[in-house]
Design an enzyme around this catalytic site. Structure first.
Site: not given
Ligand code: PGA
Length: 252
Positions: A10-11, A213, A234-235, A173, A95, A97, A167
């Site tokens: 969920w970030k 994605s 993620g999203g 994203g 991750h 990020e 990833e």
């Molecule tokens: P995303 O993110 O599905 O929004 O591309 C994946 C993730 O960062 O784990």
């Protein structure tokens, strides 16, 4: 046989009330989920409330990050020990990020993987190349470096508590998913590397998730790949219907 694993990250999204509402929808929508593991990783502030909602549900709780010490003078950090205490079974580690925005190195990520496993939790260990690295045809060397250093010093018993998440940074994203061929190629490479490091038998047991994605309309094709054992989402994990559909993937 590797049991599929679908995890929602969920970030930095959702208040406690919003997280509880989403967890309630997931607890309902995934009450009968079978033959696959499902987990969600809310923000730290929502973990305790979401844990209460999911306590009777097959959906497990995960932390998004941790600091590799049990406790001490580490202002602002959260340890695997505290994540376990609040009900987490898994922790996302490394991750992209964290790597890109917060300067986490492979060596630091290695200490986190060890701390997570040492606390009795599963580490969801993330790796992946940037677009520039892929265009320079360095994907495999980047993945190899991340895996060799990130999993350095782990023994066979510890590796049973590690899940790898591939990833590609350019797919996170962006709405740009890796093709099924690109995902399978990378997953096959990673499994070969794990076999070199930990032996064939163990490499066949380690789950390798795809992330970047992932959506309801591409999960089935991804899961049909022989070395894709699940997804880190993620999203699309922020919407109950979408995530329930992803967790209900068909690959038969
Ligand atoms: P995303 O993110 O599905 O929004 O591309 C994946 C993730 O960062 O784990």
């Amino acid at each position: 046989m590797r049991k599929p694993f679908i995890a929602g990250n969920w970030k930095l999204h959702k208040t406690v009330a919003e997280s509880v509402a989403l967890a309630r929808e997931l607890a309902h929508g995934l009450a009968d989920v079978k033959e696959r593991d499902v987990a969600v990783a809310p923000a730290f502030t929502a973990l305790a409330s979401v844990a209460a909602v999911l306590s009777e549900s097959p959906v497990a709780l995960a932390g998004q990050n941790c600091y590799p010490e049990a406790q001490g003078a580490f202002t602002g950090e959260v340890s695997p020990y505290l994540l376990k205490d609040v009900g987490c079974r898994h922790v996302i580690v490394g991750h992209s990020e964290r790597r890109q925005l917060f300067g986490e190195t492979d060596g630091f990520i290695n200490t986190k993987v060890k701390a997570v496993v040492g606390a009795g939790l599963t580490a969801i260990f993330c790796i992946g190349e940037t677009l520039a690295e892929r265009e320079e045809e360095r994907t495999f060397s980047v993945l190899e470096h991340q895996v060799r250093i990130g999993l350095n010093g782990l023994d066979a018993t510890s590796m049973q508590h590690v899940i790898v998440a591939y990833e590609p940074v350019w797919a996170i994203g962006t709405g740009r998913t890796a093709t099924t061929g690109q995902a399978q190629e990378a997953h096959g490479f990673i499994r070969g590397l794990l076999a070199e490091m930990f032996g064939d038998v163990l490499a066949q047991e380690i789950r390798i998730l795809y992330g970047g994605s992932v959506k309801a309309d591409n999960i089935d094709a991804l899961m049909a790949q022989p070395d894709v054992d699940g997804a880190l989402v993620g999203g699309a994990s922020l919407k109950a219907d979408e995530f329930v559909r992803i967790a209900a993937f068909q690959n038969l």
